[in-house]
Scaffold this motif. Structure first.
Motif, mmCIF file in Angstrom:
data_model
loop_
_atom_site.group_PDB
_atom_site.id
_atom_site.type_symbol
_atom_site.label_atom_id
_atom_site.label_comp_id
_atom_site.label_asym_id
_atom_site.label_seq_id
_atom_site.Cartn_x
_atom_site.Cartn_y
_atom_site.Cartn_z
ATOM 1 N N ALA A 24 25.351 43.717 27.099
ATOM 2 C CA ALA A 24 24.267 42.966 28.090
ATOM 3 C C ALA A 24 23.758 44.239 28.994
ATOM 4 C CB ALA A 24 24.962 41.932 28.868
ATOM 5 N N GLY A 25 24.030 45.435 28.817
ATOM 6 C CA GLY A 25 23.472 46.571 29.760
ATOM 7 C C GLY A 25 24.081 46.461 31.298
ATOM 8 N N ARG A 26 25.186 45.984 31.237
ATOM 9 C CA ARG A 26 25.771 45.902 32.667
ATOM 10 C C ARG A 26 26.917 46.916 32.839
ATOM 11 N NH1 ARG A 26 26.612 39.933 34.870
ATOM 12 N NH2 ARG A 26 27.457 41.136 36.650
ATOM 13 N N THR A 27 27.323 47.358 33.799
ATOM 14 C CA THR A 27 28.548 48.206 34.147
ATOM 15 C C THR A 27 29.678 47.793 33.269
ATOM 16 O OG1 THR A 27 27.491 48.797 36.069
ATOM 17 C CG2 THR A 27 29.786 49.356 35.695
ATOM 18 N N THR A 90 41.810 43.690 45.292
ATOM 19 C CA THR A 90 40.585 44.317 45.882
ATOM 20 C C THR A 90 39.690 43.663 45.128
ATOM 21 O OG1 THR A 90 41.738 46.398 45.999
ATOM 22 C CG2 THR A 90 39.412 46.473 45.946
ATOM 23 N N PHE A 91 39.847 42.773 43.942
ATOM 24 C CA PHE A 91 38.619 42.389 43.370
ATOM 25 C C PHE A 91 38.761 40.921 43.172
ATOM 26 C CE2 PHE A 91 39.841 46.529 41.872
ATOM 27 C CZ PHE A 91 38.659 47.267 42.090
ATOM 28 N N SER A 92 39.554 40.301 43.780
ATOM 29 C CA SER A 92 40.114 38.814 43.449
ATOM 30 C C SER A 92 39.929 38.151 44.753
ATOM 31 C CB SER A 92 41.510 38.653 43.175
ATOM 32 O OG SER A 92 42.275 39.051 44.017
ATOM 33 N N ASP A 93 38.837 38.632 45.506
ATOM 34 C CA ASP A 93 38.465 38.003 46.747
ATOM 35 C C ASP A 93 39.483 37.527 47.770
ATOM 36 O OD1 ASP A 93 35.684 38.033 46.211
ATOM 37 O OD2 ASP A 93 35.721 36.111 45.339
ATOM 38 N N ASP A 102 43.187 36.409 38.355
ATOM 39 C CA ASP A 102 42.516 36.109 39.626
ATOM 40 C C ASP A 102 41.258 36.535 39.730
ATOM 41 O OD1 ASP A 102 44.631 34.239 40.803
ATOM 42 O OD2 ASP A 102 45.796 35.823 40.882
ATOM 43 N N LEU A 103 40.851 37.518 38.737
ATOM 44 C CA LEU A 103 39.553 37.910 38.751
ATOM 45 C C LEU A 103 38.285 36.993 38.238
ATOM 46 C CD1 LEU A 103 41.050 40.590 39.155
ATOM 47 C CD2 LEU A 103 39.067 41.728 37.697
ATOM 48 N N PHE A 104 39.123 35.799 37.441
ATOM 49 C CA PHE A 104 38.233 34.794 37.038
ATOM 50 C C PHE A 104 38.193 33.821 38.080
ATOM 51 C CE2 PHE A 104 39.946 36.461 33.144
ATOM 52 C CZ PHE A 104 38.879 36.397 32.232
ATOM 53 N N SER A 105 37.119 33.198 38.248
ATOM 54 C CA SER A 105 36.634 31.955 39.165
ATOM 55 C C SER A 105 37.720 30.956 39.116
ATOM 56 C CB SER A 105 35.320 31.468 39.181
ATOM 57 O OG SER A 105 35.009 30.857 38.084
ATOM 58 N N PRO A 106 38.272 30.241 39.746
ATOM 59 C CA PRO A 106 39.172 29.224 39.307
ATOM 60 C C PRO A 106 38.400 28.316 38.206
ATOM 61 C CG PRO A 106 39.148 29.526 41.690
ATOM 62 C CD PRO A 106 38.055 30.422 41.132
ATOM 63 N N GLY A 107 37.250 27.737 38.282
ATOM 64 C CA GLY A 107 36.574 27.194 37.528
ATOM 65 C C GLY A 107 36.688 27.770 36.042
ATOM 66 N N ASP A 108 36.412 29.004 36.005
ATOM 67 C CA ASP A 108 36.175 29.783 34.548
ATOM 68 C C ASP A 108 37.652 29.953 34.146
ATOM 69 O OD1 ASP A 108 33.508 30.162 34.596
ATOM 70 O OD2 ASP A 108 33.908 32.246 35.443
ATOM 71 N N TYR A 109 38.868 29.891 34.949
ATOM 72 C CA TYR A 109 40.129 30.378 34.372
ATOM 73 C C TYR A 109 40.569 28.980 33.897
ATOM 74 C CZ TYR A 109 44.606 31.741 33.249
ATOM 75 O OH TYR A 109 45.812 31.971 32.473
ATOM 76 N N VAL A 110 40.291 27.869 34.597
ATOM 77 C CA VAL A 110 40.782 26.659 34.286
ATOM 78 C C VAL A 110 39.991 26.055 32.895
ATOM 79 C CG1 VAL A 110 40.514 24.019 34.836
ATOM 80 C CG2 VAL A 110 41.269 25.603 36.569
ATOM 81 N N LYS A 111 38.794 26.394 32.646
ATOM 82 C CA LYS A 111 38.223 26.231 31.389
ATOM 83 C C LYS A 111 38.997 26.924 30.248
ATOM 84 C CE LYS A 111 33.412 25.696 33.011
ATOM 85 N NZ LYS A 111 32.454 26.163 33.221
ATOM 86 N N LEU A 112 39.489 28.082 30.431
ATOM 87 C CA LEU A 112 40.114 28.907 29.270
ATOM 88 C C LEU A 112 41.508 28.064 29.322
ATOM 89 C CD1 LEU A 112 39.580 32.620 30.423
ATOM 90 C CD2 LEU A 112 38.643 31.423 28.626
ATOM 91 N N THR A 168 30.383 34.700 39.796
ATOM 92 C CA THR A 168 31.613 35.197 40.461
ATOM 93 C C THR A 168 32.542 36.073 39.591
ATOM 94 O OG1 THR A 168 31.508 33.433 42.106
ATOM 95 C CG2 THR A 168 33.894 34.265 41.722
ATOM 96 N N THR A 169 32.942 35.443 38.416
ATOM 97 C CA THR A 169 33.603 36.230 37.443
ATOM 98 C C THR A 169 33.128 37.593 37.112
ATOM 99 O OG1 THR A 169 34.887 34.073 36.921
ATOM 100 C CG2 THR A 169 34.826 36.007 35.336
ATOM 101 N N LEU A 170 31.841 37.470 36.674
ATOM 102 C CA LEU A 170 31.085 38.485 36.159
ATOM 103 C C LEU A 170 31.006 39.677 37.051
ATOM 104 C CD1 LEU A 170 28.383 36.831 33.950
ATOM 105 C CD2 LEU A 170 30.748 37.599 33.029
ATOM 106 N N ASN A 171 30.783 39.340 38.355
ATOM 107 C CA ASN A 171 30.434 40.051 39.434
ATOM 108 C C ASN A 171 31.929 40.823 39.752
ATOM 109 O OD1 ASN A 171 27.874 39.997 39.681
ATOM 110 N ND2 ASN A 171 28.122 38.361 41.394
ATOM 111 N N ARG A 172 33.107 39.968 39.725
ATOM 112 C CA ARG A 172 34.490 40.566 40.094
ATOM 113 C C ARG A 172 34.815 41.853 38.990
ATOM 114 N NH1 ARG A 172 37.706 35.101 41.549
ATOM 115 N NH2 ARG A 172 36.938 34.789 43.605
#
Length: 185
Positions: A24-27, A90-93, A102-112, A168-172
Motif C-alpha cells: 500500500a506504500g505505507r511505512t 508504547t504502541f497500544s495506547d 493490543d496493537l489491534f483495536s478491540p473491534g478488530d481483534y474481536v473480529k479476528l 487505529t490498528t493500522l496507525n499503531r
C-alpha cells in the motif's frame, strides 16, 4: 520477541501487516530486518550471548514486568542500547502489560477472535481496559485457550481481513514499524 510459544504469533502479525503496508506504500519494516524469535524475554540474554553484541538487534517485547526487568539489565550492562528496546505498551495506547494483540483495536481483534472461534462476541461484552486477551477471557461463556488461532485466521484470510482493519490498528502498527526502522544503524 516475547513469551515462549507466542513468537510465531507475533511474527505472523508483524510480517502480514508489514507486507500489507509495503504493497500500500505505507511505512513497513525495512527489508534489512529479520525477525528472529528468541523464545521469550527471559531468553534474550542467552540469545544475545549466542549471536554476539556485534549484531545490532532491536528487541520488541510484550510489556510484562519480568521481561522488561531482564532486558533493562542488558541495557545497564551496555549490551543493548535503550533505543533498541521497544515495548508493546508504547504502541497500544497505554494498555498496561500489553501483548502484540493490543496493537489491534478491540473491534478488530474481536473480529479476528470471532472468525477463529466461531463466536459472536461483541466489544460491549468486554469489561475493563487491560489486555484484550484478559478481557476476552473474562467474558462469560467465552473460552480462550489458543492464541494462535486469530493469527491463523488473519494469515488464511489476509486479502479479505487486512483491508478492513481500522485506522487505529493500522496507525499503531505503522508507529511500531517507524520506531523499529529508526533503530537501524
Amino acid at each position: 520477541m516475547a513469551r515462549g510459544r507466542r513468537q510465531p504469533i507475533q511474527t505472523a502479525y508483524l510480517t502480514l501487516i508489514s507486507d500489507f503496508f509495503k504493497e500500500a506504500g505505507r511505512t513497513h519494516l525495512d527489508d534489512r530486518w529479520r525477525i528472529l524469535p528468541a523464545g521469550g524475554a527471559t531468553n534474550i540474554p542467552a540469545f544475545v550471548a549466542l549471536i554476539g553484541t556485534s549484531l545490532q538487534a532491536t528487541v520488541l517485547i510484550d510489556s510484562t514486568p519480568v521481561g522488561v526487568a531482564k532486558l533493562r539489565t542488558l541495557i545497564n550492562k551496555g549490551v543493548l542500547s535503550p533505543k533498541r528496546l521497544l515495548l508493546t505498551d508504547t504502541f497500544s495506547d497505554g494498555v498496561k502489560d500489553s501483548d502484540i494483540e493490543d496493537l489491534f483495536s478491540p473491534g478488530d481483534y474481536v473480529k479476528l477472535y470471532n472468525a477463529a472461534f466461531g463466536t459472536k462476541l461483541k466489544v460491549s461484552d468486554l469489561n475493563g481496559s487491560d489486555r484484550i486477551i484478559a478481557r476476552i477471557t473474562r467474558a462469560p461463556g467465552v473460552p480462550f485457550s489458543e492464541h494462535g488461532r486469530p493469527a491463523d485466521v488473519l494469515l488464511r484470510k489476509r486479502d479479505a481481513l487486512l483491508p478492513g482493519l481500522s485506522k487505529t490498528t493500522l496507525n499503531r502498527f505503522e508507529q511500531l514499524f517507524t520506531a523499529i526502522n529508526s533503530t537501524l544503524a
